[in-house]
Design a protein around this motif. Structure first.
Motif, PDB file in Angstrom:
ATOM      1  N   ASP A  98      70.520  13.969  86.197  1.00  0.00           N
ATOM      2  CA  ASP A  98      69.154  13.783  85.897  1.00  0.00           C
ATOM      3  C   ASP A  98      67.992  14.701  86.484  1.00  0.00           C
ATOM      4  O   ASP A  98      68.016  14.814  87.746  1.00  0.00           O
ATOM      5  CB  ASP A  98      68.811  12.078  86.171  1.00  0.00           C
ATOM      6  CG  ASP A  98      67.365  11.766  85.833  1.00  0.00           C
ATOM      7  OD1 ASP A  98      66.211  12.530  86.188  1.00  0.00           O
ATOM      8  OD2 ASP A  98      67.424  10.870  84.741  1.00  0.00           O
ATOM      9  N   LEU A  99      67.518  15.427  85.563  1.00  0.00           N
ATOM     10  CA  LEU A  99      66.792  16.486  86.181  1.00  0.00           C
ATOM     11  C   LEU A  99      65.504  16.352  86.840  1.00  0.00           C
ATOM     12  O   LEU A  99      65.087  16.679  88.004  1.00  0.00           O
ATOM     13  CB  LEU A  99      66.069  17.343  85.155  1.00  0.00           C
ATOM     14  CG  LEU A  99      65.385  18.707  85.515  1.00  0.00           C
ATOM     15  CD1 LEU A  99      66.115  19.670  86.352  1.00  0.00           C
ATOM     16  CD2 LEU A  99      64.828  19.682  84.179  1.00  0.00           C
ATOM     17  N   ASP A 100      64.595  15.097  86.560  1.00  0.00           N
ATOM     18  CA  ASP A 100      63.664  14.463  87.311  1.00  0.00           C
ATOM     19  C   ASP A 100      63.990  13.971  88.675  1.00  0.00           C
ATOM     20  O   ASP A 100      63.394  14.243  89.499  1.00  0.00           O
ATOM     21  CB  ASP A 100      63.086  13.317  86.247  1.00  0.00           C
ATOM     22  CG  ASP A 100      62.358  13.883  85.165  1.00  0.00           C
ATOM     23  OD1 ASP A 100      62.132  15.335  84.968  1.00  0.00           O
ATOM     24  OD2 ASP A 100      62.135  13.076  84.129  1.00  0.00           O
ATOM     25  N   GLU A 101      65.414  13.265  88.446  1.00  0.00           N
ATOM     26  CA  GLU A 101      65.811  12.765  89.936  1.00  0.00           C
ATOM     27  C   GLU A 101      66.023  13.994  90.887  1.00  0.00           C
ATOM     28  O   GLU A 101      65.724  13.929  91.970  1.00  0.00           O
ATOM     29  CB  GLU A 101      66.986  12.043  89.598  1.00  0.00           C
ATOM     30  CG  GLU A 101      66.689  10.444  89.005  1.00  0.00           C
ATOM     31  CD  GLU A 101      65.984   9.650  89.909  1.00  0.00           C
ATOM     32  OE1 GLU A 101      66.295   9.873  91.246  1.00  0.00           O
ATOM     33  OE2 GLU A 101      65.712   8.607  89.546  1.00  0.00           O
ATOM     34  N   PRO A 110      61.181  22.962  86.294  1.00  0.00           N
ATOM     35  CA  PRO A 110      61.026  24.005  85.270  1.00  0.00           C
ATOM     36  C   PRO A 110      60.094  25.097  85.500  1.00  0.00           C
ATOM     37  O   PRO A 110      60.048  26.298  85.026  1.00  0.00           O
ATOM     38  CB  PRO A 110      61.059  23.013  84.010  1.00  0.00           C
ATOM     39  CG  PRO A 110      61.794  21.795  84.531  1.00  0.00           C
ATOM     40  CD  PRO A 110      61.245  21.635  85.800  1.00  0.00           C
ATOM     41  N   GLU A 111      58.779  24.540  85.601  1.00  0.00           N
ATOM     42  CA  GLU A 111      57.518  25.475  85.818  1.00  0.00           C
ATOM     43  C   GLU A 111      57.610  26.581  86.746  1.00  0.00           C
ATOM     44  O   GLU A 111      57.193  27.716  86.394  1.00  0.00           O
ATOM     45  CB  GLU A 111      56.117  24.524  85.942  1.00  0.00           C
ATOM     46  CG  GLU A 111      56.025  23.676  87.204  1.00  0.00           C
ATOM     47  CD  GLU A 111      56.828  22.354  87.106  1.00  0.00           C
ATOM     48  OE1 GLU A 111      56.323  21.350  87.596  1.00  0.00           O
ATOM     49  OE2 GLU A 111      57.497  22.067  85.808  1.00  0.00           O
ATOM     50  N   SER A 153      65.965  23.926  81.567  1.00  0.00           N
ATOM     51  CA  SER A 153      66.129  22.167  81.083  1.00  0.00           C
ATOM     52  C   SER A 153      67.174  21.650  82.027  1.00  0.00           C
ATOM     53  O   SER A 153      67.265  20.364  81.735  1.00  0.00           O
ATOM     54  CB  SER A 153      66.576  22.382  79.371  1.00  0.00           C
ATOM     55  OG  SER A 153      67.625  22.987  79.219  1.00  0.00           O
ATOM     56  N   VAL A 154      68.108  22.307  82.629  1.00  0.00           N
ATOM     57  CA  VAL A 154      69.231  21.539  83.290  1.00  0.00           C
ATOM     58  C   VAL A 154      69.301  21.878  84.873  1.00  0.00           C
ATOM     59  O   VAL A 154      68.682  22.877  85.195  1.00  0.00           O
ATOM     60  CB  VAL A 154      70.491  21.627  82.578  1.00  0.00           C
ATOM     61  CG1 VAL A 154      70.493  21.027  81.190  1.00  0.00           C
ATOM     62  CG2 VAL A 154      70.898  22.997  82.664  1.00  0.00           C
ATOM     63  N   ASP A 180      70.846  29.232  95.018  1.00  0.00           N
ATOM     64  CA  ASP A 180      70.108  29.415  93.833  1.00  0.00           C
ATOM     65  C   ASP A 180      69.887  28.292  92.844  1.00  0.00           C
ATOM     66  O   ASP A 180      69.339  28.389  91.598  1.00  0.00           O
ATOM     67  CB  ASP A 180      70.599  30.747  93.072  1.00  0.00           C
ATOM     68  CG  ASP A 180      70.410  32.106  93.911  1.00  0.00           C
ATOM     69  OD1 ASP A 180      69.314  32.207  94.318  1.00  0.00           O
ATOM     70  OD2 ASP A 180      71.831  32.735  94.197  1.00  0.00           O
ATOM     71  N   ALA A 181      70.241  27.120  93.398  1.00  0.00           N
ATOM     72  CA  ALA A 181      70.144  25.971  92.492  1.00  0.00           C
ATOM     73  C   ALA A 181      68.764  25.596  92.090  1.00  0.00           C
ATOM     74  O   ALA A 181      67.563  26.070  92.768  1.00  0.00           O
ATOM     75  CB  ALA A 181      70.663  24.884  93.154  1.00  0.00           C
ATOM     76  N   ARG A 182      68.309  25.357  90.921  1.00  0.00           N
ATOM     77  CA  ARG A 182      67.012  25.021  90.334  1.00  0.00           C
ATOM     78  C   ARG A 182      67.062  24.465  88.967  1.00  0.00           C
ATOM     79  O   ARG A 182      68.148  24.242  88.473  1.00  0.00           O
ATOM     80  CB  ARG A 182      66.313  26.326  90.229  1.00  0.00           C
ATOM     81  CG  ARG A 182      67.058  27.273  89.229  1.00  0.00           C
ATOM     82  CD  ARG A 182      66.267  28.805  89.415  1.00  0.00           C
ATOM     83  NE  ARG A 182      66.969  29.575  88.646  1.00  0.00           N
ATOM     84  CZ  ARG A 182      68.166  30.433  88.940  1.00  0.00           C
ATOM     85  NH1 ARG A 182      68.698  29.995  89.885  1.00  0.00           N
ATOM     86  NH2 ARG A 182      68.750  31.148  88.088  1.00  0.00           N
TER      87      ARG A 182
END
Length: 253
Positions: A98-101, A110-111, A153-154, A180-182
């Protein structure tokens, strides 16, 4: 008595092995310290959702900030049987998180990724393209144009490579180095598996992950622009050797 063995230095941190059990890392620059703290929140949450072991760092000391995690035993990935299947399943699981989590736990959203990508690509156009032969510069511009609109997106590892995928006892043991996680383009994590790790690994990863032609094409483009990151980093830190080496990574067009 505590023993400390220096493991090496990356672009952002230095690492030591303590008592043969713990990996300790310190930031090479003050701007890296917030990310080390983020790892202590993000990675322990992420780890149970993934099929391979990842570090679960905690803050070990404040001054200087030091984070530590248990050593994941293994060596950099080679051509192990089943490597591609394990890696493909790992990447698929990571991209399903879950990206939001994740962003609520400090993962760059993302921005932020899009803004940094634009800044990097603008710099590549200004500082790298003019150093290349005209045809190679045009080839690089095409790849930058393709990737400017890539999704963020992920959750991506961001630097998945043989060095960061560890194997042990004939299997894949874990994935390290999450600096580099994002939020990012899923194709970014497919660069090494599809285009650098060999044809058998590529076939296994494609099957396990469900790679589309579009993803494979963007992964190739990310590989092609990779030298730009090394060149601009070398410029920033005054490493002329790195710059000279990275310039040779571009193909002759």
């Amino acid at each position: 008595m505590t023993t400390r063995q220096y493991l090496g230095s990356g672009w952002d941190s230095d690492a030591w092995l303590v008592d043969g059990t713990w990996v300790e890392r310190t930031a090479k620059r003050p701007d890296v310290e917030p990310w080390l703290r983020t790892e202590t929140t993000l990675l322990p949450w992420l780890a149970p959702q993934l099929p391979l072991e990842v570090p679960r760092p905690v803050v070990g000391k404040e001054h200087p900030l030091t984070v530590r995690h248990r050593l994941i035993a293994g060596r950099p990935a080679d051509d192990e049987p089943g490597l591609g299947t394990a890696v493909g399943e790992f990447v698929a699981a990571l991209h399903a998180v879950d990206l939001d989590e994740a962003t609520s736990r400090g993962l760059p959203p993302p921005e932020r990724t899009s803004a940094l990508r634009d800044a990097h690509f603008d710099r590549f156009e200004t500082d790298v393209v003019p150093r290349l032969p005209i045809a190679t510069g045009a080839w690089l511009r095409d790849r930058l144009a393709l990737l400017r609109d890539a999704p963020a997106s992920v959750v991506v590892h961001g630097d998945l490579s043989a060095e960061h995928v560890l194997v042990h006892d004939g299997g894949v043991a874990g994935v390290i180095d999450w600096g580099d996680a994002r939020a990012g383009d899923p194709a970014k994590d497919l660069v090494w598996p599809l285009h650098q790790a060999g044809p058998e690994v590529a076939r296994e990863v494609a099957a396990a992950y469900g790679v589309t032609d579009e993803l494979a094409t963007r992964a190739r483009a990310w590989l092609d622009v990779g030298p730009c990151y090394a060149i601009t980093h070398g410029d920033d830190v005054g490493d002329r050797g790195l710059v000279a080496e990275a310039m040779t990574w571009f193909p002759a067009i």
